[in-house]
Enzyme design. Structure first.
Site, PDB file in Angstrom:
ATOM      1  CD  GLN A 211       6.584 -21.883  17.551  1.00 46.05           C
ATOM      2  OE1 GLN A 211       6.938 -22.664  16.678  1.00 46.05           O
ATOM      3  NE2 GLN A 211       5.320 -21.730  17.892  1.00 46.05           N
ATOM      4  CB  CYS A 336       2.688 -26.423  13.541  1.00 45.42           C
ATOM      5  SG  CYS A 336       2.224 -27.846  14.562  1.00 45.42           S
TER       6      CYS A 336
END
Length: 377
Positions: A211, A336
């Site tokens: 991430q 996302c």
């Protein structure tokens, strides 16, 4: 946050640059709620805000210019290098390293790749900073020709950047718009970068996904563990497990956690996750390389809990249909792309939201992460 590069029109990658951060966060929350409105999410926890600048742990920079005057940043419309060494969303460690790397490019005579003429060697620099301030530096090259020079001058680089733990040469011979190639040549003794989040240490290999925003990733994994704790599942799958962030946080170090299986297509990511699992001595956790959908469809039994953290396209119709028809009682979906999340939720009407939360992984842009806990009803 203000940015001179954005104001001058040299880089417009951060589409929300200059907009008050509170407004950015409110707009993202409103957008997520609008997309998920058809599913009647009963509880929206307060969005998790990020720092406005210096939040990126990974800088993916194009190298342009000349060997004696390299640029580290992006290319303009004509293929000329635009130097972004002071980019405000890159971490302070990145910004401190870029001038040193520029000097090293000259020292090692790493000719920047020219897109128009298809000549030169050095295409990209990929620099990752750990929470401890250590660096992984990857030189993306057209061939192995410069590797002896990299090895020769590596001591100089390490002397100037003592926090550089892992240095590699990645080989990308093709002329195409991708970031890296398949071949990775590790030049340092250390091959992994330790990413310490909460009480979990993940070992990041060069081609493994992690991430982008370390602080928000830590909050995401901590919330996932908290949301799941009261469910007390005996078995769980972490599909699209990457380097194992969710699975490692879910697995109990005291042996009280569920039996967890992580599935990921990237062999490098699985190797990273396995190293982290071994290092933490987690006997009820395993990782395997494979396709998430194929794994689920081929399984003899379904677990109590499934965690999915797919790419922007979402989990797709086939996996969604399997989850809908399965005996899985809870799904934790980290997305996302809230638009693909909404599409996937529509295909799983028996799995209803319990709560959701926005995590601002990408300030100054329109992107964000949203996590939803689903329960079978």
């Amino acid at each position: 946050m203000d940015c001179s590069y954005f104001d001058a029109g040299r880089c417009t990658s951060c589409a929300l640059m200059g907009r008050p951060y509170a407004q950015q966060l409110a707009d993202k929350q409103a957008h997520a709620e609008e997309l998920l409105a058809p599913f009647d999410v009963p509880v929206w926890e307060a969005p998790v805000a990020s720092r406005e600048d210096g939040y990126r742990n990974k800088a993916k920079m194009v190298v342009g210019g000349t060997v004696d005057a390299p640029t580290i940043g992006i290319l303009d419309a004509d293929g000329h290098g635009v130097d972004l060494e002071a980019c405000g969303i890159c971490s302070p460690g990145h910004r401190a390293a870029f001038p040193v790397l520029a000097r090293f490019i000259t020292l090692a005579r790493l000719t920047p790749y020219d897109v128009r003429s298809r000549t030169g060697e050095l295409k990209h620099l990929i620099v990752t900073e750990s929470p401890d301030g250590e660096l992984m530096i990857r030189f993306v090259l057209r061939s192995t020709e410069p590797v002896p020079r990299l090895r020769k001058h590596l001591p100089t680089l390490l002397a100037e950047l003592p926090h550089a733990r892992v240095v590699t040469a990645n080989v990308l011979p093709e002329h195409k718009a991708v970031l890296e190639g398949e071949q990775e040549i590790v030049l340092t003794e250390a091959q992994t970068l330790a990413m310490r989040l909460n009480d979990v240490t993940m070992h990041l290999r060069p081609q493994s996904f992690f991430q982008t925003n370390t602080e928000i990733a830590a909050a995401l994994y901590a919330d996932a563990r908290d949301w799941i704790r009261d469910l007390a599942p005996d078995t769980a799958w972490d599909l699209y497990s990457g380097v194992g962030g969710f699975a490692l946080h879910l697995a109990g170090t005291d042996g009280a956690g569920p039996e967890v299986t992580g599935i990921e297509t990237s062999v490098e990511a699985v190797a990273s996750a396995e190293l982290s699992r071994t290092d933490a001595a987690l006997s009820r956790l395993r990782f395997a390389s494979g396709d998430a959908t194929a794994f689920a469809l081929g399984a003899e039994a379904s677990p109590d809990l499934v965690i999915v953290n797919p790419p922007r396209r979402g989990i797709g119709a086939e996996l969604g249909a399997w989850l809908e028809a399965s005996a899985v009682s809870h799904v934790l979906y980290s997305s996302c792309n809230a638009a693909s999340l909404a599409k996937d939720l529509a295909a799983m009407p028996s799995l209803r939201p319990v709560k959701a939360r926005v995590f601002d992984m990408f300030p100054q842009t329109t992107h964000f992460e949203v996590m939803v806990l689903l329960e079978r009803r």
